[in-house]
Motif scaffolding. Sequence first.
Motif, PDB file in Angstrom:
ATOM      1  N   MET A 110       0.941  -1.313   0.027  1.00  6.84           N
ATOM      2  CA  MET A 110      -0.143   0.096   0.258  1.00  6.84           C
ATOM      3  C   MET A 110       1.034   1.077  -0.050  1.00  6.84           C
ATOM      4  N   SER A 111       0.699   2.258  -0.907  1.00  9.68           N
ATOM      5  CA  SER A 111       1.400   3.181  -1.055  1.00  9.68           C
ATOM      6  C   SER A 111       0.831   4.382  -0.638  1.00  9.68           C
ATOM      7  N   MET A 112       1.409   5.273   0.362  1.00 12.80           N
ATOM      8  CA  MET A 112       1.220   6.363   1.014  1.00 12.80           C
ATOM      9  C   MET A 112       0.933   7.681  -0.062  1.00 12.80           C
ATOM     10  N   ARG A 113       1.682   7.689  -0.862  1.00  6.90           N
ATOM     11  CA  ARG A 113       1.764   8.480  -2.017  1.00  6.90           C
ATOM     12  C   ARG A 113       0.564   8.576  -2.770  1.00  6.90           C
ATOM     13  N   THR A 114       0.392   7.123  -3.279  1.00  6.41           N
ATOM     14  CA  THR A 114      -1.159   6.739  -4.129  1.00  6.41           C
ATOM     15  C   THR A 114      -2.239   7.155  -3.170  1.00  6.41           C
ATOM     16  N   LEU A 115      -2.205   6.790  -1.866  1.00  4.40           N
ATOM     17  CA  LEU A 115      -3.355   7.162  -1.138  1.00  4.40           C
ATOM     18  C   LEU A 115      -3.680   8.753  -1.122  1.00  4.40           C
ATOM     19  N   ALA A 116      -2.683   9.384  -0.870  1.00  4.83           N
ATOM     20  CA  ALA A 116      -2.542  10.901  -1.041  1.00  4.83           C
ATOM     21  C   ALA A 116      -3.161  11.141  -2.197  1.00  4.83           C
ATOM     22  N   TYR A 153       1.142  12.353   6.415  1.00  6.86           N
ATOM     23  CA  TYR A 153       2.024  12.360   7.767  1.00  6.86           C
ATOM     24  C   TYR A 153       1.642  13.037   8.939  1.00  6.86           C
ATOM     25  N   TYR A 154       1.093  14.195   8.621  1.00  5.62           N
ATOM     26  CA  TYR A 154       0.954  15.098   9.581  1.00  5.62           C
ATOM     27  C   TYR A 154      -0.307  14.654  10.505  1.00  5.62           C
ATOM     28  N   HIS A 155      -1.423  13.783   9.781  1.00  3.77           N
ATOM     29  CA  HIS A 155      -2.382  13.473  10.606  1.00  3.77           C
ATOM     30  C   HIS A 155      -1.858  11.989  11.308  1.00  3.77           C
ATOM     31  N   PHE A 156      -1.282  11.185  10.456  1.00  2.00           N
ATOM     32  CA  PHE A 156      -0.905   9.942  10.855  1.00  2.00           C
ATOM     33  C   PHE A 156       0.556  10.023  10.970  1.00  2.00           C
ATOM     34  N   SER A 157       1.261   9.599  12.064  1.00  6.68           N
ATOM     35  CA  SER A 157       2.758   9.582  11.941  1.00  6.68           C
ATOM     36  C   SER A 157       3.328   8.514  11.129  1.00  6.68           C
ATOM     37  N   SER A 158       2.605   7.582  10.853  1.00  4.90           N
ATOM     38  CA  SER A 158       3.514   6.391   9.783  1.00  4.90           C
ATOM     39  C   SER A 158       2.421   5.877   9.415  1.00  4.90           C
ATOM     40  N   LEU A 180      -1.637   4.536  10.574  1.00  2.00           N
ATOM     41  CA  LEU A 180      -2.762   4.714   9.708  1.00  2.00           C
ATOM     42  C   LEU A 180      -3.353   3.322   9.495  1.00  2.00           C
ATOM     43  N   TYR A 181      -2.577   2.287   9.598  1.00  4.27           N
ATOM     44  CA  TYR A 181      -3.228   0.903   9.634  1.00  4.27           C
ATOM     45  C   TYR A 181      -3.841   0.540  10.883  1.00  4.27           C
ATOM     46  N   ASP A 182      -3.374   0.840  11.878  1.00  2.00           N
ATOM     47  CA  ASP A 182      -3.827   0.651  13.428  1.00  2.00           C
ATOM     48  C   ASP A 182      -5.224   1.295  13.246  1.00  2.00           C
ATOM     49  N   GLU A 183      -5.275   2.482  12.907  1.00  2.96           N
ATOM     50  CA  GLU A 183      -6.402   3.243  12.882  1.00  2.96           C
ATOM     51  C   GLU A 183      -7.670   2.965  12.015  1.00  2.96           C
TER      52      GLU A 183
END
Length: 197
Positions: free
Chosen positions: A27-33, A44-49, A53-56
């Motif tokens: 899973m790509s954070m860039r694609t998600l963004a 990353y400002y809202h989710f530290s890693s 994010l996965y945990d949330e």
Amino acid sequence: MAEPRLDVDRILEIAAQEFAQHGFERMSMRTLAEKCSATAAALYYHFSSKEALYDEVCNRIFDAIADRIGRELKSARNAEERLERIISVLFDAWNDSTLLLLTQRDAINVRVSPGKSFSPPLYRQLFGLSQTLQAQYFGDEIDDALSFAFCSMVFGYCSHLVYSQRESGESWEAHCQRRKGDLLAVCRTLLHNHDRR
């Protein structure tokens, strides 16, 4: 300068779909963004890693299931109704293809990326419900073997519902109702046979 406030609910919804489709590692954070019309920095400002994010994502999904189970159990009059309502909630939950894929991906993650799994809290919750049901049925000392068998069976039936064979001309709703009935019958047999040991 602080990043603008994002629609966290929408991010979590899209992230659940991305984790379900690609698994944790791919899973790509860039694609998600991009899909959230945001920047990676904003995420990353809202989710530290990605782990956070996965945990949330997982906590949100299973908190919602736990809340619904809790509401259903409050109005159940006896152990039989509690059993029926737990199974009904879980069947409804696993009708969500994102949840089904996410749990399947999670089973892979346990092997590929130890520590990045949300299954343990879910299993603990199901074990607790199983133990409560057993105590209400029999009023005896909790049996870990029965709890394990009961939880594994319920979890397996619900998560594999989509693969089970439909009868000719059977609607999806009728199929789910028939399979709920099948699972309830097996659960009752398991519980009552255990009581006769």
